[in-house]
Design an enzyme around this catalytic site. Structure first.
Site, mmCIF file in Angstrom:
data_model
loop_
_atom_site.group_PDB
_atom_site.id
_atom_site.type_symbol
_atom_site.label_atom_id
_atom_site.label_comp_id
_atom_site.label_asym_id
_atom_site.label_seq_id
_atom_site.Cartn_x
_atom_site.Cartn_y
_atom_site.Cartn_z
ATOM 1 N N SER A 26 0.819 -1.213 0.000
ATOM 2 C CA SER A 26 0.000 0.000 0.000
ATOM 3 C C SER A 26 0.854 1.265 0.000
ATOM 4 C CB SER A 26 -0.935 -0.009 1.214
ATOM 5 O OG SER A 26 -1.671 1.195 1.296
ATOM 6 N N GLN A 27 1.775 1.393 0.956
ATOM 7 C CA GLN A 27 2.634 2.572 1.011
ATOM 8 C C GLN A 27 3.798 2.476 0.032
ATOM 9 O OE1 GLN A 27 2.400 5.493 2.633
ATOM 10 N NE2 GLN A 27 0.457 4.987 3.627
ATOM 11 N N ARG A 47 11.696 -9.376 -1.949
ATOM 12 C CA ARG A 47 12.146 -10.755 -1.832
ATOM 13 C C ARG A 47 12.132 -11.398 -3.218
ATOM 14 N NH1 ARG A 47 7.635 -10.745 1.319
ATOM 15 N NH2 ARG A 47 6.761 -12.323 -0.069
ATOM 16 N N SER A 50 8.749 -12.613 -4.959
ATOM 17 C CA SER A 50 7.622 -11.799 -4.499
ATOM 18 C C SER A 50 6.608 -11.603 -5.619
ATOM 19 C CB SER A 50 8.116 -10.428 -4.019
ATOM 20 O OG SER A 50 7.033 -9.543 -3.838
ATOM 21 N N ASP A 82 5.294 -4.396 10.039
ATOM 22 C CA ASP A 82 6.010 -4.229 11.307
ATOM 23 C C ASP A 82 6.648 -5.525 11.778
ATOM 24 O OD1 ASP A 82 5.317 -1.544 11.523
ATOM 25 O OD2 ASP A 82 3.494 -1.972 12.659
ATOM 26 N N LYS A 84 7.747 -8.036 10.240
ATOM 27 C CA LYS A 84 8.806 -8.609 9.407
ATOM 28 C C LYS A 84 10.069 -7.754 9.378
ATOM 29 C CE LYS A 84 5.583 -11.007 6.311
ATOM 30 N NZ LYS A 84 5.130 -11.171 4.911
ATOM 31 N N HIS A 107 6.644 4.326 9.992
ATOM 32 C CA HIS A 107 6.031 4.059 11.304
ATOM 33 C C HIS A 107 7.174 3.739 12.258
ATOM 34 C CE1 HIS A 107 3.345 2.878 14.420
ATOM 35 N NE2 HIS A 107 3.351 1.577 14.185
ATOM 36 N N GLY A 133 -1.909 4.206 1.108
ATOM 37 C CA GLY A 133 -1.047 4.393 -0.044
ATOM 38 C C GLY A 133 -1.761 4.833 -1.305
ATOM 39 N N GLU A 194 -5.554 3.015 16.646
ATOM 40 C CA GLU A 194 -5.998 1.766 16.028
ATOM 41 C C GLU A 194 -6.770 0.892 17.012
ATOM 42 O OE1 GLU A 194 -2.164 1.335 12.980
ATOM 43 O OE2 GLU A 194 -2.250 0.177 14.829
#
Length: 337
Positions: A26-27, A47, A50, A82, A84, A107, A133, A194
Site C-alpha cells: 500500500s505505502q 524478496r 515476491s 512491522d 517482518k 512508522h 497508499g 488503532e
C-alpha cells in the site's frame, strides 16, 4: 507544533541520493512512484519470488533483491510489515547499509520498541503519511498531497531533518503539510488510535449495535444499514467538518439523541478508564512484546480471531447488501512485497 510546507523543503537533499524503497504494498508503491515522478533515483527492494516484483517492473520501476537494493542506496525506506522488519533488517539491511547512510521508516514501531537498533553512523528518520497508499498516490497525481508526520531518531550527518523533509516533499506530503513529531509520539498515538478507536473500538460498537437490533427481532438487513453502512456517512461529515460540523448537518432529532443517549452506549468516564489501560500497555511495551511473541509462534491468536470474526452473521448480510450497490468498489489490499 511546527508544520512545514513545500517552500520549507529543499529537494536537493534527496535528489542527489540513491533511494531504496523496501516493499511494494500500500505505502511502498505510492512512495516509489511518487519519488520517481519527482525525479528521485529510486529502486524497489523485494524478496526473490515476491508477487509484487512484476507489478513494480510493470510500473516502470527498477526492482532488485533487498540486499542488492540496500547496497546501492544512500537512503533506505523500510515499508515492510512491522512484524517482518526486524528480521529483514538483521539479515539483509544492516550488513549492506553503507556507512553514513540513512535508514527511514513510515512508522516508528520497531525503532521505538527496540526491535531495530540502528548503527550510530546512520541517520534514522521517519516520514509517515496520514493516509493509505492509494490516496498518497492519487493525491500526488492530482497535484495535491496527503499530510505526513516527520521525525528524526538519529542525526549522524547533521542533515537528517532536511533530508526527511525533502523526502516528504518528493512524495507530495509537503503540499498538504508536514508535522514535526517524535518516534515515540507517532508510534504510541498510532497504536492507541488503532486499538481504542479506529479498529478495536469502532468494530465493537458496530457489532454491539448490529446484534442488539437483530436480537430484538429487527431484520438483519435493516440492522446492517443502520449500524454499518451509514457509519461512512457520519465519518465523512466528521472528516470534513469535525464533530460540530457533523452535528450541524444531521437532523435535530439525531443531534438530541446524540447528546442525551450517547453516554448510555459509550459511558464516557468508564470508556476513558479502559482506554487508559490500553495506552498503559502500549507505553510500557507490553503490547509490542506480545505482538512480537505472537509472530514468533505462528500468529495463533491472530488467525483464530480472523476466523471467528469472519464467521459472524454481519459479514454474510453485508456481502449480500454490498452486491446490490454497484457504486461501491471493493478494495483488495495486497500483501506487502
Amino acid at each position: 507544533m511546527k508544520i512545514y510546507y513545500e517552500h520549507d523543503a529543499d529537494l536537493g537533499f534527496i535528489l542527489g541520493k540513491k533511494v531504496a524503497v523496501l516493499g511494494f504494498g500500500s505505502q511502498g508503491h505510492a512512495h516509489a512512484l511518487n519519488l520517481k515522478d519527482s525525479g528521485v533515483d529510486v529502486r524497489v527492494g523485494l524478496r526473490k519470488g515476491s508477487r509484487s516484483w512484476e507489478k513494480a517492473e510493470a510500473a516502470g520501476l527498477r526492482v532488485l533483491p533487498v540486499a542488492e537494493a540496500v547496497r546501492e542506496a544512500d537512503v533506505v525506506m523500510v515499508l515492510l510489515p512491522d512484524e517482518k522488519q526486524a528480521q529483514v533488517y538483521r539479515e539483509e539491511v544492516e550488513p549492506n547499509l553503507k556507512e553514513g547512510g540513512a535508514l527511514a521508516f513510515a512508522h516508528g514501531f520497531n525503532v521505538h520498541f527496540g526491535q531495530i537498533k540502528p548503527r550510530k553512523d546512520l541517520d534514522v528518520w521517519m516520514v509517515a503519511p496520514k493516509g493509505p497508499g492509494h490516496l498518497v498516490r492519487s493525491e500526488y497525481q492530482k497535484g495535491s498531497g496527503v499530510p505526513a508526520l516527520v521525525a528524526v531518531h538519529q542525526d549522524a550527518s547533521g542533515s537528517a531533518f532536511p533530508t526527511a523533509l525533502a523526502y516528504a516533499k518528493a512524495i507530495g506530503a509537503a503540499r498538504a503539510g508536514v508535522i514535526a513529531t517524535t518516534f515515540k509520539d507517532e508510534t504510541e498515538t498510532d497504536l492507541f488510535g488503532e486499538q481504542a478507536v479506529l479498529c478495536g473500538g469502532l468494530t465493537r460498537l458496530i457489532r454491539a449495535g448490529f446484534e442488539t437490533l437483530v436480537e430484538a427481532g429487527y431484520p438483519p438487513e435493516m440492522a446492517y444499514f443502520e449500524t454499518v453502512h451509514e457509519v461512512k456517512l457520519i465519518v465523512d461529515l466528521i472528516y470534513e467538518a469535525g464533530l460540530k460540523g457533523m452535528r450541524y448537518s444531521i437532523s435535530n432529532t439525531a443531534e438530541y439523541g446524540d447528546y442525551t443517549r450517547g453516554d448510555l452506549a459509550v459511558p464516557l468516564e468508564e470508556t476513558k478508564r479502559r482506554m487508559r489501560e490500553i495506552l498503559r500497555q502500549i507505553q510500557s511495551g507490553e503490547f509490542a512484546r506480545e505482538w512480537m511473541l505472537e509472530n514468533q509462534v505462528g500468529s495463533p491468536v491472530l488467525e483464530a480471531n480472523r476466523k471467528r470474526w469472519a464467521a459472524h452473521p454481519i459479514e454474510e448480510v453485508g456481502s449480500r447488501l454490498r452486491a446490490m450497490m454497484p457504486f461501491l468498489k471493493a478494495r483488495v489490499m495486497e500483501e506487502v512485497g
